[in-house]
Write a protein that holds these residues in place. Sequence first.
Motif, PDB file in Angstrom:
ATOM      1  N   TYR A   1       0.729  -0.894  -0.271  1.00 30.66           N
ATOM      2  CA  TYR A   1       0.479   0.091   0.007  1.00 30.66           C
ATOM      3  C   TYR A   1       0.868   1.276   0.032  1.00 30.66           C
ATOM      4  CZ  TYR A   1      -3.270  -3.467   1.856  1.00 30.66           C
ATOM      5  OH  TYR A   1      -4.171  -4.572   2.053  1.00 30.66           O
ATOM      6  N   ASP A   2       0.175   2.426  -0.575  1.00 25.99           N
ATOM      7  CA  ASP A   2       0.900   3.687  -1.068  1.00 25.99           C
ATOM      8  C   ASP A   2       0.589   4.440   0.653  1.00 25.99           C
ATOM      9  OD1 ASP A   2       2.000   3.800  -3.286  1.00 25.99           O
ATOM     10  OD2 ASP A   2      -0.296   3.621  -4.031  1.00 25.99           O
ATOM     11  N   LEU A   3      -0.579   3.872   1.539  1.00 24.58           N
ATOM     12  CA  LEU A   3      -1.073   4.690   1.843  1.00 24.58           C
ATOM     13  C   LEU A   3      -2.064   3.853   3.203  1.00 24.58           C
ATOM     14  CD1 LEU A   3      -1.909   7.341   4.229  1.00 24.58           C
ATOM     15  CD2 LEU A   3      -4.216   7.503   2.080  1.00 24.58           C
ATOM     16  N   ILE A   4      -1.278   3.809   4.758  1.00 18.81           N
ATOM     17  CA  ILE A   4      -2.452   3.060   5.881  1.00 18.81           C
ATOM     18  C   ILE A   4      -2.578   4.030   6.734  1.00 18.81           C
ATOM     19  CG2 ILE A   4      -2.220   1.536   7.765  1.00 18.81           C
ATOM     20  CD1 ILE A   4       0.442   0.165   6.031  1.00 18.81           C
ATOM     21  N   ILE A   5      -4.630   3.635   6.691  1.00 18.75           N
ATOM     22  CA  ILE A   5      -5.072   4.769   7.577  1.00 18.75           C
ATOM     23  C   ILE A   5      -5.403   3.928   8.976  1.00 18.75           C
ATOM     24  CG2 ILE A   5      -7.217   6.569   7.815  1.00 18.75           C
ATOM     25  CD1 ILE A   5      -7.010   6.848   5.088  1.00 18.75           C
ATOM     26  N   VAL A   6      -5.037   4.091  10.167  1.00 16.65           N
ATOM     27  CA  VAL A   6      -5.412   2.778  11.230  1.00 16.65           C
ATOM     28  C   VAL A   6      -6.893   4.180  12.483  1.00 16.65           C
ATOM     29  CG1 VAL A   6      -4.869   2.050  13.409  1.00 16.65           C
ATOM     30  CG2 VAL A   6      -3.254   2.326  11.572  1.00 16.65           C
ATOM     31  N   ASP A   7      -7.715   3.933  11.514  1.00 17.07           N
ATOM     32  CA  ASP A   7      -8.836   4.320  12.811  1.00 17.07           C
ATOM     33  C   ASP A   7      -8.919   3.574  13.591  1.00 17.07           C
ATOM     34  OD1 ASP A   7     -11.073   6.446  12.897  1.00 17.07           O
ATOM     35  OD2 ASP A   7     -12.355   5.470  11.307  1.00 17.07           O
ATOM     36  N   ARG A   8      -8.079   3.373  14.244  1.00  9.57           N
ATOM     37  CA  ARG A   8      -8.315   2.592  15.453  1.00  9.57           C
ATOM     38  C   ARG A   8      -9.314   3.754  16.374  1.00  9.57           C
ATOM     39  NH1 ARG A   8      -1.851   3.180  17.643  1.00  9.57           N
ATOM     40  NH2 ARG A   8      -2.281   5.245  18.388  1.00  9.57           N
ATOM     41  N   PRO A   9      -9.704   3.080  17.897  1.00 10.67           N
ATOM     42  CA  PRO A   9     -10.319   3.641  18.651  1.00 10.67           C
ATOM     43  C   PRO A   9      -9.366   4.004  20.041  1.00 10.67           C
ATOM     44  CG  PRO A   9     -11.008   1.826  18.678  1.00 10.67           C
ATOM     45  CD  PRO A   9     -10.514   1.247  17.383  1.00 10.67           C
ATOM     46  N   ASP A  10      -9.757   4.459  21.495  1.00 12.26           N
ATOM     47  CA  ASP A  10      -9.278   4.756  22.294  1.00 12.26           C
ATOM     48  C   ASP A  10      -8.225   2.559  22.315  1.00 12.26           C
ATOM     49  OD1 ASP A  10      -9.107   7.135  23.632  1.00 12.26           O
ATOM     50  OD2 ASP A  10     -11.212   6.938  23.140  1.00 12.26           O
ATOM     51  N   PRO A  11      -6.967   2.552  23.210  1.00 12.05           N
ATOM     52  CA  PRO A  11      -6.710   1.700  23.344  1.00 12.05           C
ATOM     53  C   PRO A  11      -7.579   0.867  24.317  1.00 12.05           C
ATOM     54  CG  PRO A  11      -5.481   3.400  24.563  1.00 12.05           C
ATOM     55  CD  PRO A  11      -6.542   4.064  24.102  1.00 12.05           C
ATOM     56  N   ILE A  12      -7.808   0.002  24.390  1.00 16.71           N
ATOM     57  CA  ILE A  12      -9.607  -1.000  25.006  1.00 16.71           C
ATOM     58  C   ILE A  12     -10.440  -1.774  24.172  1.00 16.71           C
ATOM     59  CG2 ILE A  12      -9.801   1.468  27.502  1.00 16.71           C
ATOM     60  CD1 ILE A  12     -12.067   1.549  26.123  1.00 16.71           C
ATOM     61  N   GLY A  13     -10.423  -3.250  24.683  1.00 12.82           N
ATOM     62  CA  GLY A  13     -11.316  -3.677  23.908  1.00 12.82           C
ATOM     63  C   GLY A  13     -10.783  -4.646  23.018  1.00 12.82           C
ATOM     64  N   PRO A  14     -10.906  -4.896  22.135  1.00 13.99           N
ATOM     65  CA  PRO A  14     -10.528  -5.176  20.465  1.00 13.99           C
ATOM     66  C   PRO A  14      -9.672  -4.097  20.315  1.00 13.99           C
ATOM     67  CG  PRO A  14     -12.916  -4.481  20.170  1.00 13.99           C
ATOM     68  CD  PRO A  14     -12.893  -4.330  21.557  1.00 13.99           C
ATOM     69  N   ALA A  15      -9.800  -2.775  20.123  1.00 12.49           N
ATOM     70  CA  ALA A  15      -8.523  -2.003  19.898  1.00 12.49           C
ATOM     71  C   ALA A  15      -6.681  -2.190  20.767  1.00 12.49           C
ATOM     72  CB  ALA A  15      -8.618  -0.836  20.040  1.00 12.49           C
ATOM     73  N   THR A  16      -6.996  -2.959  21.248  1.00  8.12           N
ATOM     74  CA  THR A  16      -5.780  -2.400  22.236  1.00  8.12           C
ATOM     75  C   THR A  16      -4.005  -3.258  21.544  1.00  8.12           C
ATOM     76  OG1 THR A  16      -7.164  -3.601  23.948  1.00  8.12           O
ATOM     77  CG2 THR A  16      -4.420  -4.092  23.796  1.00  8.12           C
ATOM     78  N   VAL A  17      -4.903  -4.576  20.063  1.00  9.39           N
ATOM     79  CA  VAL A  17      -3.628  -4.779  19.661  1.00  9.39           C
ATOM     80  C   VAL A  17      -3.079  -3.856  18.546  1.00  9.39           C
ATOM     81  CG1 VAL A  17      -5.719  -5.587  17.749  1.00  9.39           C
ATOM     82  CG2 VAL A  17      -2.995  -6.604  18.108  1.00  9.39           C
ATOM     83  N   LEU A  18      -3.962  -2.499  17.964  1.00  9.93           N
ATOM     84  CA  LEU A  18      -4.224  -2.032  17.214  1.00  9.93           C
ATOM     85  C   LEU A  18      -2.572  -0.454  17.891  1.00  9.93           C
ATOM     86  CD1 LEU A  18      -7.351  -1.187  16.240  1.00  9.93           C
ATOM     87  CD2 LEU A  18      -5.310  -2.811  14.793  1.00  9.93           C
ATOM     88  N   PHE A  19      -2.340  -0.259  18.465  1.00  7.78           N
ATOM     89  CA  PHE A  19      -1.389  -0.050  19.461  1.00  7.78           C
ATOM     90  C   PHE A  19      -0.061  -0.988  19.329  1.00  7.78           C
ATOM     91  CE2 PHE A  19      -5.595   2.231  20.326  1.00  7.78           C
ATOM     92  CZ  PHE A  19      -5.211   3.170  20.476  1.00  7.78           C
ATOM     93  N   SER A  20       0.006  -1.804  19.119  1.00  8.98           N
ATOM     94  CA  SER A  20       1.226  -2.504  19.513  1.00  8.98           C
ATOM     95  C   SER A  20       2.776  -2.561  18.867  1.00  8.98           C
ATOM     96  CB  SER A  20       0.617  -4.002  19.450  1.00  8.98           C
ATOM     97  OG  SER A  20       0.429  -4.935  18.333  1.00  8.98           O
ATOM     98  N   LYS A  21       3.815  -3.404  18.802  1.00 13.48           N
ATOM     99  CA  LYS A  21       4.856  -3.138  17.858  1.00 13.48           C
ATOM    100  C   LYS A  21       4.734  -3.913  17.194  1.00 13.48           C
ATOM    101  CE  LYS A  21      10.054  -2.680  18.196  1.00 13.48           C
ATOM    102  NZ  LYS A  21      11.505  -2.859  18.948  1.00 13.48           N
ATOM    103  N   ALA A  22       3.921  -5.406  17.218  1.00 14.91           N
ATOM    104  CA  ALA A  22       4.337  -6.224  16.621  1.00 14.91           C
ATOM    105  C   ALA A  22       3.531  -5.927  14.998  1.00 14.91           C
ATOM    106  CB  ALA A  22       3.447  -7.315  17.072  1.00 14.91           C
TER     107      ALA A  22
END
Length: 295
Positions: A150-171
Amino acid sequence: MTTWFNETLYPGFRQSHAIKKVLFEGKSKYQKVKLFESGHFGRILTLDGVVQCTESDEYVYHEMLTHLPIMAHGKVQSVLIVGGGDGGILEEVLKHKSVKRVTMVEIDDMVIKVAKKYLPKICGKAFEDKRTNLIVGDGAKWVAETNERYDLIIVDRPDPIGPATVLFSKAFYRNCQRVMKPGAILVAQNGVPHMQGPELTDAVKLFQQIWAHSGTYLAVVPTYVCGFMSLTWASDNDITDVDPRKVFQRFARANLKGLNYYNPELHFGAFALPNFVARLLPAPKKKAAAKRKTR
């Protein structure tokens, strides 16, 4: 008697909206989903008791997470959206005729269905666009396994709770880098610095471990209360070092209709940070002097 929705995301503080009519309320596998008709802000989507978007001011968040990186890059054709079940980001991306393919990976099918039925003012006909590749699934798993780039990645993540926690990880972000083309840009939301300062600091520190350049820019979203909203970015290129004339030219060629917030002047102003925000950012990585190159 008026019924009120109370958001209590921040300890000791709340915002309230009068509920004129509840349009949908349910619990998916991942979270509580509620959508109601309010007063000035129109229809409001909430997840686990936190406001996600409103018909009245969604354009600020969606336009700034979309048009600024597209204009900074200059040649975006392929886009990945992680999250974004309300369709607002998708709708803004598809305004660019130069974009050939948009893959959107949203984990919660209930949010998509609610948006299609009740939030046409936000998503428009984006889900039906032939350029849309909609995946109901785990965005973290997608970037770990896909062969697409991809040329652009947009991470439209909510706050780091519940299922969104992984979207704040280094991996997760290592895998995002894996699927980015040379010169690609990643952007994500990072909350309100006045209330979530450590979250912004941690995000930029993490990005510095993975990309050559990173930082934040700002927007003001009325229902994301307590001041500026921080939108973080990362790339192998410095997206703040773009010739202003090129951004104005790209904007004119794009011929975008109906924007309510983003414009080329604001593009550059968004990178100007108040002192209290600038102090939250870690010092940039030191590099050997090199010839400066603008995009």
